[in-house]
Design an enzyme around this catalytic site. Structure first.
Site, PDB file in Angstrom:
ATOM      1  N   GLU A  91       0.857  -1.191   0.050  1.00 45.32           N
ATOM      2  CA  GLU A  91      -0.048   0.237   0.190  1.00 45.32           C
ATOM      3  C   GLU A  91       0.883   1.218  -0.018  1.00 45.32           C
ATOM      4  O   GLU A  91       0.725   2.122  -0.577  1.00 45.32           O
ATOM      5  CB  GLU A  91      -0.911  -0.005   1.288  1.00 45.32           C
ATOM      6  N   GLY A 102      19.587   5.502  -1.460  1.00 45.19           N
ATOM      7  CA  GLY A 102      20.763   5.111  -2.157  1.00 45.19           C
ATOM      8  C   GLY A 102      21.510   4.064  -1.396  1.00 45.19           C
ATOM      9  O   GLY A 102      22.705   3.763  -1.820  1.00 45.19           O
ATOM     10  N   ILE A 139      18.085   0.578   1.402  1.00 50.15           N
ATOM     11  CA  ILE A 139      16.930   0.440   2.171  1.00 50.15           C
ATOM     12  C   ILE A 139      15.656  -0.020   1.465  1.00 50.15           C
ATOM     13  O   ILE A 139      15.060  -1.125   1.647  1.00 50.15           O
ATOM     14  CB  ILE A 139      16.832   1.562   2.929  1.00 50.15           C
ATOM     15  N   GLY A 140      15.510   0.482   0.502  1.00 47.53           N
ATOM     16  CA  GLY A 140      14.374   0.323  -0.385  1.00 47.53           C
ATOM     17  C   GLY A 140      14.288  -1.290  -0.979  1.00 47.53           C
ATOM     18  O   GLY A 140      13.273  -1.769  -0.892  1.00 47.53           O
ATOM     19  N   TYR A 145      10.509  -0.909  -9.927  1.00 46.03           N
ATOM     20  CA  TYR A 145       9.354  -1.817  -9.872  1.00 46.03           C
ATOM     21  C   TYR A 145       9.775  -2.813 -10.937  1.00 46.03           C
ATOM     22  O   TYR A 145      10.022  -4.001 -10.736  1.00 46.03           O
ATOM     23  CB  TYR A 145       7.896  -1.578  -9.734  1.00 46.03           C
ATOM     24  N   ARG A 191      12.309  -3.165 -12.784  1.00 39.17           N
ATOM     25  CA  ARG A 191      13.710  -3.807 -12.557  1.00 39.17           C
ATOM     26  C   ARG A 191      13.524  -5.191 -11.824  1.00 39.17           C
ATOM     27  O   ARG A 191      14.393  -6.004 -11.982  1.00 39.17           O
ATOM     28  CB  ARG A 191      14.621  -2.715 -12.001  1.00 39.17           C
TER      29      ARG A 191
END
Lengths: 193, 172
Positions: A115, A125, A128-129, A163, A165
């Site tokens: 969500e 960079g 973390i994502g 996404y 990728r």
């Protein structure tokens, strides 16, 4: 005095290099707890601000607490936290989050629905994502979900690339799906008929 | 013929729910895509933690259409989702009434029941997706005040499938 050598990195060192980069970024991912509710709301508002919609956030800490940490959680959160010495400019240690829940596809069953997903600008960079998404993938697989769904605004090209990728497919494009809403006013209209 | 009953689904309804899911998929020319089994539906809908809820429309024996012998002739599958700006939402996942039973207001009554459920559960709105080619459904919903958020706000639905999830979870 410790016995060590310095040398130029070789291809075999790549996984150690990545491990040390992550240590430098130094963050942990964990399941959100009731104490995180004010940070979650702060990050929700930051993300809404990025979408120029900050005044649209009417949710309160009280609702987030009841809805996420009561008998029946309506959402789940993963948070990214850095140690105190790495805190943000304003002094925050919770620097990223993802909000998700489980949905159901009548053809294939359980899905994980992503969500909200946000990392504070100054902490981007560092992977973390990617780690958050990896954690969500593990959660989805463990919970026997057939896939992960989420919506992205068509103008948000950097998110779309992020996404894609990772193998994301645009179902709106492939299958023509459009998201509709019947708001509270119209729901009440129907119930009173 | 307008005599029908709406009720909450029970474990015994699972075979009918699967039948109707397949009928709706057939209408979308996707019948072979339905991988779900009665066992999955039972565990996922009637276990400790239900992942979906269903409203069932059934007709008493004397009012059944001569062409079919089913008593369960329509359903709606829904669950609760969460909007980080406004909180709980009711998400309408599947919604179908058998062809022979259309035109009697069953669909309208189902939607009204769902609206009631949404309001009782303090949901801010109901969300659902519709294929852009499905003009009849789009009109049905627009007549009841639905707005196209994909058009208004540019939202597109994305999917990362199991294969790619496994790829990501295995990555170092």
């Amino acid at each position: 005095m410790a016995n060590f050598i310095l040398r130029k990195a070789e291809p075999k060192d790549v996984s150690d290099i990545l491990r040390l980069i992550k240590k430098m970024a130094n963050f942990i991912l964990r399941k959100a707890e009731p104490k995180d509710v004010s940070d979650i709301l702060r990050l929700i508002k930051e993300l809404a601000k990025f979408e120029e919609m900050e005044e649209q956030v009417v949710l309160t800490e009280k609702e987030l607490l009841e809805d996420g940490f009561g008998d029946h959680p309506f959402y789940h959160c993963v948070v990214a936290e850095v140690p105190k010495d790495k805190q943000s400019v304003e002094g925050y240690t919770v620097v990223g989050f993802a909000m998700y829940y489980f949905t159901y596809d009548p053809w294939i069953g359980k899905l994980l629905y992503l969500e909200d997903f946000y990392v504070m600008k100054e902490f981007r960079g560092y992977g973390i994502g990617s780690e958050i998404l990896k954690r969500l993938s593990e959660t989805a697989v463990k919970a026997r979900c057939s896939g992960m769904h989420f919506i992205v605004a068509e103008w948000n090209t950097s998110s779309i690339e992020f996404y894609k990728r990772r193998g994301a497919a645009d179902l709106s494009h492939e299958e023509g799906w459009r998201l509709y809403e019947i708001d509270k006013r119209n729901l009440l209209k129907m119930t009173s008929k | 013929m307008a005599n029908f009953n709406l009720r909450k689904a029970e474990p015994k309804d699972v075979p009918d729910i699967l039948r109707l899911i397949k009928e709706l998929a057939k209408y979308e020319e996707m019948e072979d895509q339905v991988k779900l089994t009665e066992k999955d539906l039972l565990e996922d809908g009637f276990g400790n933690h239900p992942f979906y809820h269903c409203v069932i429309a059934d007709v008493p024996a004397e009012h059944r259409c001569s062409l079919t012998d089913y008593s369960v002739i329509g359903f709606a599958m829904y669950y609760f989702t969460y909007d980080p700006w406004i909180g709980k939402l009711l998400y309408l996942e599947d919604f179908y009434v058998m062809k022979e039973y259309r035109g009697f207001g069953i669909g309208s009554e189902i939607l009204k029941t769902l609206s009631d459920t949404a309001v009782k559960n303090r949901c801010s709105s109901m969300h659902f997706i519709v294929a852009e080619s499905n003009k009849a459904s789009i009109d049905f919903y627009k007549r009841r005040g639905a707005s196209d958020l994909s058009l208004q706000e540019g939202w597109r639905l994305f999917r990362i499938d199991k294969e790619n999830l496994l790829k990501m979870s295995a990555e170092e």
